[in-house]
Each structure stands twice: as structure tokens, then as C-alpha cells.
Scaffold this active site. Structure first.
Site, mmCIF file in Angstrom:
data_model
loop_
_atom_site.group_PDB
_atom_site.id
_atom_site.type_symbol
_atom_site.label_atom_id
_atom_site.label_comp_id
_atom_site.label_asym_id
_atom_site.label_seq_id
_atom_site.Cartn_x
_atom_site.Cartn_y
_atom_site.Cartn_z
ATOM 1 C CG ASP A 105 -0.382 -0.057 2.522
ATOM 2 O OD1 ASP A 105 0.857 -0.179 2.608
ATOM 3 O OD2 ASP A 105 -1.130 0.021 3.520
ATOM 4 C CB SER A 106 4.591 1.731 -0.113
ATOM 5 O OG SER A 106 4.816 0.536 -0.840
ATOM 6 C CE LYS B 271 3.133 -6.068 3.822
ATOM 7 N NZ LYS B 271 2.692 -4.865 4.562
ATOM 8 C CD GLU C 238 7.777 -0.381 7.730
ATOM 9 O OE1 GLU C 238 6.836 -1.098 7.341
ATOM 10 O OE2 GLU C 238 7.988 0.772 7.301
ATOM 11 C CG ASP D 212 0.398 -4.066 2.056
ATOM 12 O OD1 ASP D 212 0.547 -4.980 2.889
ATOM 13 O OD2 ASP D 212 1.241 -3.166 1.870
ATOM 14 C CD GLU E 251 0.411 -1.567 7.872
ATOM 15 O OE1 GLU E 251 0.055 -0.762 8.754
ATOM 16 O OE2 GLU E 251 0.945 -1.217 6.804
HETATM 17 O O1 KIV Z 1 3.576 -1.110 1.679
HETATM 18 C C1 KIV Z 1 4.746 -1.501 1.703
HETATM 19 O O2 KIV Z 1 5.548 -1.222 0.802
HETATM 20 C C2 KIV Z 1 5.182 -2.299 2.833
HETATM 21 C C3 KIV Z 1 6.645 -2.596 2.954
HETATM 22 C C4 KIV Z 1 7.388 -1.395 3.363
HETATM 23 C C5 KIV Z 1 6.906 -3.743 3.858
HETATM 24 O O3 KIV Z 1 4.383 -2.693 3.645
#
Ligand code: KIV
Length: 271
Positions: A51-52, A120, A189, A90, A122
Site C-alpha cells: 500500500d506504499s 498482508k 519494520e 496489502d 498490519e
Molecule cells: O507497503 C509496503 O511497501 C510495505 C513494505 C514497506 C513492507 O508494507
């Protein structure tokens, strides 16, 4: 058999085998077809459609605004490019916290509409019911502890997490819960290297670190950061493997100059 179909795909099971034999896991983010094609062909084991994307693709300050539809768009483009790597997507903010039925619906949309391999999430104990429900549908889940960017407004800072004993003990507890519940791996992280080493030694599933030192079973970076596309983001953990910002700026300026000076196109570049 084509060369591509002869390539042995990475599975969640294979990642566990890699941990057991001490082979490090290389993970990178990707958000589009062309980048994912390069990343996969270069031998990365796991591609994270993170989600980055909210930051590096859409220009948002935090990861919170990205939607499930946006993540699905990115993930579909990545999956179309990949032959070998495991593709993890994510679940974005607001699509799994607090309601495990909503979490399952979100995960099912990701799996059905993108054909990715896993999701994924969090968090630890507070999202465990969502993790369990997604796992019960046969969808592999990767955990994410430590600095969890979807909670940035709770933290108020992107500084290193779990430096105090209480937060470190909670992280260890959460890591064990995710392991016992059936997650296939967990991202750690921005936490102290010694804490990441302890978690890695205690868990049977692989740990993937970002800013968590060298003892984790694997490493992950955001592709735009490691290629030096983003200027001005230089945390201590980031190693830049290229300076694409300079390279691309140079190439684009040269193109502008060539167009303005009538140097492009030349006679060979026309019909
Ligand atoms: O969203 C992302 O890129 C991440 C990584 C930094 C692990 O969760």
C-alpha cells in the site's frame, strides 16, 4: 516446455524451506506490469504490491487513502507480469480492522480479482480474528509488525518502534500469535536489530525485515527507494542500488533539448 514454464514458482511452503536451510529471502515491492516484469526476471522471491503505492504511485502523504479498488488495479498489473515470484498484496487501511467478515470479503476480492498468491495485514492481537477468518478460507496471510504505517496517526512519528520493553514484549507476543494462527511469514519494520533477531530465532515462519537488521530471514525494500527514484527519503536502513532520479532527469532533459533544437527526430527516425 518453454523456459518460462520451466521456472519453479515460489510458494509459501518454499519460503518455510528457505528459512529452514538458512537461505535468505529477497522481497521487493512493485505496483505495475513493466516494473514487476524486471523484478521477477531478476530473481526476487516475493513481490509485494504494497500500500506504499499510495505514496510512490499516487503521491499521498500516508498509506491511508489508498482504496481496495486501487490496490486491485495495481495487483492485477503485477500478476500479469510475474512467472516465478510469490505475489503478496496489502489489504489497505479500513478493509480488515474491526470486522472479520469485512476482512474476509476484502481478501476474497483480492484473490479473485487479481489472482495474487497471498495478502498482508498490519497488526497483531487486535486483528487476529480477521487473520483467522481469512486463513479459514484458505487464503495465505503475511503479518506485519513494528512500524505499521497504517497506524501512523496513532504513533505520530515514523521513528524506530519497540525500543521500550513493553512495546518490544507486545511485539514478541504478537509475532508468536501470528505464527501459531497460521501466517506464513511476518514483516518486521523499523525495530531494533536485536529484537528482530530474537523474533526470527523464536518463530518457525520466516521474518522479512525492513530496517530490522541482518538477522531476519529475508529483506524487503520499496523499489522506488532502492532504485533512487525518490529524492529526499534516506532513512539509515535504505541502501540505494541506483540513482534513477538523476538518470531519468538527464534523459528527459536531453529529450526536451532535442525536440526544441529540432535534433529529434532525425532522418533515420522517420518514415
Ligand atoms: O507497503 C509496503 O511497501 C510495505 C513494505 C514497506 C513492507 O508494507
Amino acid at each position: 516446455m518453454s523456459v518460462e514454464s520451466a521456472v519453479r514458482a515460489v510458494t509459501t511452503y518454499r519460503l518455510t524451506e528457505m528459512k529452514q536451510r538458512g537461505e535468505k529471502i529477497a522481497m521487493l515491492t512493485s505496483y505495475d506490469y513493466s516494473m514487476a516484469k524486471i523484478v521477477d526476471a531478476a530473481g526476487v522471491d516475493v513481490i509485494l504490491v504494497g500500500d506504499s503505492a499510495a505514496n510512490v504511485m499516487a503521491g499521498y502523504e500516508t498509506t491511508l487513502p489508498i482504496t481496495l479498488d486501487m490496490m486491485i488495479y495495481h495487483a492485477r498489473s503485477v500478476v500479469r507480469a510475474v512467472n516465478r515470484a510469490l505475489v503478496v498484496v496489502d489489504l489497505p487501511f479500513g478493509t480488515y480492522q474491526g470486522n472479520s467478515k469485512v476482512a474476509l470479503d476484502s481478501a476474497i476480492r483480492i484473490m479473485k480479482e487479481t489472482e495474487a498468491d497471498a495478502v498482508k495485514l498490519e497488526g497483531g492481537e487486535e486483528i487476529l480474528e480477521s487473520v483467522q477468518r481469512i486463513l479459514s478460507a484458505g487464503i495465505p496471510v503475511m503479518g506485519h509488525l513494528g512500524l505499521t504505517p497504517q497506524s501512523i496517526h496513532k504513533f505520530g512519528t515514523y521513528a524506530v518502534r519497540a525500543q521500550e520493553v513493553a512495546e518490544a514484549e507486545k511485539l514478541v507476543h504478537d509475532a508468536h500469535l501470528l505464527n501459531e494462527t497460521g501466517c506464513f511469514a511476518v514483516v518486521l519494520e523499523k525495530i531494533p536489530a536485536a529484537l528482530a533477531a530474537r523474533v526470527t530465532a523464536e518463530l518457525s515462519i520466516p521474518t522479512i525485515g525492513i530496517g530490522a537488521g541482518g538477522a531476519t530471514d529475508g529483506q524487503v525494500l520499496v523499489i522506488h527507494d532502492m532504485l533512487g527514484i525518490n529524492k529526499g527519503f534516506s532513512p539509515r536502513f535504505l541502501r540505494r542500488y541506483a540513482d534513477l532520479h538523476a538518470l531519468m532527469t538527464g534523459a528527459v532533459s536531453q529529450y526536451v533539448g532535442d525536440v526544441k533544437s529540432r535534433n529529434f527526430p532525425n532522418e533515420k527516425e522517420q518514415y
